[in-house]
Design an enzyme around this catalytic site. Structure first.
Site, mmCIF file in Angstrom:
data_model
loop_
_atom_site.group_PDB
_atom_site.id
_atom_site.type_symbol
_atom_site.label_atom_id
_atom_site.label_comp_id
_atom_site.label_asym_id
_atom_site.label_seq_id
_atom_site.Cartn_x
_atom_site.Cartn_y
_atom_site.Cartn_z
ATOM 1 N N ASP A 1 -6.111 -33.861 -14.579
ATOM 2 C CA ASP A 1 -5.856 -32.715 -13.694
ATOM 3 C C ASP A 1 -6.222 -31.455 -14.472
ATOM 4 O O ASP A 1 -6.270 -31.445 -15.700
ATOM 5 C CB ASP A 1 -4.408 -32.705 -13.200
ATOM 6 C CG ASP A 1 -4.244 -31.836 -11.942
ATOM 7 O OD1 ASP A 1 -5.234 -31.228 -11.485
ATOM 8 O OD2 ASP A 1 -3.110 -31.765 -11.418
ATOM 9 N N ASP B 1 -2.037 -40.510 -7.367
ATOM 10 C CA ASP B 1 -1.343 -40.517 -8.652
ATOM 11 C C ASP B 1 0.059 -40.025 -8.395
ATOM 12 O O ASP B 1 0.280 -39.244 -7.469
ATOM 13 C CB ASP B 1 -2.013 -39.570 -9.653
ATOM 14 C CG ASP B 1 -1.597 -38.133 -9.401
ATOM 15 O OD1 ASP B 1 -0.606 -37.691 -10.003
ATOM 16 O OD2 ASP B 1 -2.229 -37.461 -8.579
HETATM 17 N N1 PRF Z 1 -3.564 -29.293 -7.296
HETATM 18 C C1 PRF Z 1 -3.724 -29.829 -8.544
HETATM 19 N N2 PRF Z 1 -2.937 -30.807 -9.009
HETATM 20 C C2 PRF Z 1 -1.949 -31.264 -8.208
HETATM 21 C C3 PRF Z 1 -1.739 -30.751 -6.921
HETATM 22 C C4 PRF Z 1 -2.582 -29.713 -6.422
HETATM 23 O O1 PRF Z 1 -2.469 -29.194 -5.308
HETATM 24 C C5 PRF Z 1 -0.633 -31.459 -6.393
HETATM 25 C C6 PRF Z 1 -0.012 -31.273 -5.065
HETATM 26 N N3 PRF Z 1 0.663 -32.403 -4.594
HETATM 27 C C7 PRF Z 1 -0.242 -32.374 -7.373
HETATM 28 N N4 PRF Z 1 -1.039 -32.235 -8.453
HETATM 29 N N5 PRF Z 1 -4.714 -29.367 -9.322
#
Ligand code: PRF
Length: 374
Positions: free
Chosen positions: A93, A268
């Site tokens: 992420d 995830d």
């Molecule tokens: N954006 C990013 N990571 C995330 C989310 C998002 O909106 C969410 C929302 N459930 C979880 N992880 N970059």
């Protein structure tokens, strides 16, 4: 510029899809559940168990790893796979979401987010370009664009501002990713809260730019499940059918089954490991809270028909004792049992779609869950 496609759709059943995503570190069968190894570790588990449970891919976090031990250090040590010993596919992420939930004194500008580290209070700037650079240093197979996720409920103006900013950051992320070697992927992230029109605008903007895959972000952030599912219904049809779709941070087994039914390919969530550490097991017959006194004298295993040995072999009474006594082993066993259940569910889903029996599988699985644990 259209990016090369590494996703192969193998079968569909209604809106549900099964396929195969090829990454530099191996193949991912979809629908896929990615266990979350936030800081370079699957909490309470060996990588060997993660793999044996059936996971093809795991998730890591830019935010945590850039702060500690540092992206440049991991790169010098050969990248995240070499560093951790997980030698399969890894998605990372982008960091913005974690900044908003974990860091102190956060400030979002057009250029970047600035914040203070939750570890040592150091002032840090994370821009879309730096996020991509960090994810490249980590050697992530699938990088995510940096985005801004708004918690719900929220005002339309706030949702729209974050969605438009995320589109501009998508553009910058894509440019920063251009020098990545072949085979590595970048996913765009749809935002737009609970407003269909904004979801459509976001999806359309990203599809025009062109990404290897598309995530649906900004859900499971405070809205009822029905709203989340309605937003998936609005978003999935606006995405190209030949590219993978990833619902970020979701969710319960029920959320996953419902989202697969609506055309989502990847998930995830920290839930299987986090709830495991808190004494909760996921089983074919729903969730079981092992803290509950009713388990104290119960010699039965969690599920005598489970494919996972620990779910078959340990008495509930023993698991109850471990949890009550705060033994590390209790957290470890429930983490592996839960990851194995999630992977068992995904395998059932993939098989059912491949055989054209997803609706039956859906009904049967829901009936088992609602039977409850008896
Ligand atoms: N954006 C990013 N990571 C995330 C989310 C998002 O909106 C969410 C929302 N459930 C979880 N992880 N970059």
């Amino acid at each position: 510029m259209t990016l090369p496609n590494h996703f192969e759709l193998l079968a569909t059943d209604g809106a549900a899809r099964t396929g195969r995503l090829t990454t530099p570190h191996g193949m991912v069968r979809t629908p896929a559940f990615m266990p979350v190894g936030t800081a370079g570790a699957m909490k309470g588990m060996h990588w060997r168990e993660v793999r044996e449970a059936g996971a093809d891919i795991v998730l890591g976090n830019t935010y945590h790893l850039m702060l500690r031990p540092g992206a440049e250090r991991i790169a010098a040590l050969g990248g995240l796979q070499r560093f951790t010993g997980w030698n399969g596919p890894m998605l990372t992420d982008s960091g913005g979401f974690q900044v908003m939930s974990l860091a102190d004194l956060r400030k979002v500008s057009e250029h970047a987010v600035t914040f203070r580290s939750h570890i040592d209070g150091a002032k840090v700037e994370l821009s879309p370009e730096r996020s991509i650079e960090v994810q490249r240093f980590l050697g992530s197979d699938i990088a995510m664009q940096m985005d801004e996720c708004v918690r719900l409920p929220a005002e339309r103006d706030d949702i729209e501002r974050a969605m438009r900013l995320s589109l501009r950051w998508a553009e910058r992320s894509k440019r920063a990713f251009e020098s990545a070697p072949d085979g590595y992927m970048l996913f765009g992230i749809v935002q737009g809260g609970d407003i269909p029109q904004l979801r459509h605008a976001s999806a359309q903007g990203l599809v025009e730019m062109g990404f290897h895959g598309y995530a649906i972000g900004g859900l499971a952030v405070g809205e009822p499940q029905a709203v989340m599912l309605a937003m998936i219904d609005e978003t999935a049809p606006a995405l190209p059918t030949d590219r993978p779709r990833y619902l970020m941070g979701v969710g319960t087994p029920d959320d996953i089954l419902e989202a697969v039914k609506r055309g989502v390919d990847m998930f995830d969530c920290v839930m299987p490991t986090r709830n495991g550490r808190h004494g909760v097991a996921f089983t074919r017959f729903g969730q079981v809270n092992l803290r509950n006194a009713r388990h104290a004298d119960d010699p039965r295993p969690l599920d005598e028909a489970s494919t996972w040995p620990s779910a078959r072999n340990y008495a509930r009474a023993y698991l109850h004792h471990l949890v009550k006594a705060g033994e590390t082993l209790g957290a470890m066993l429930l983490s592996e049992i839960n990851i194995a259940y999630y992977q068992f569910l995904m395998q059932g889903i993939r098989d059912a779609i491949a055989h054209g029996t997803f609706e039956e599988f859906y009904q049967r699985t829901r009936a088992d869950w609602s039977r409850g644990d008896i």
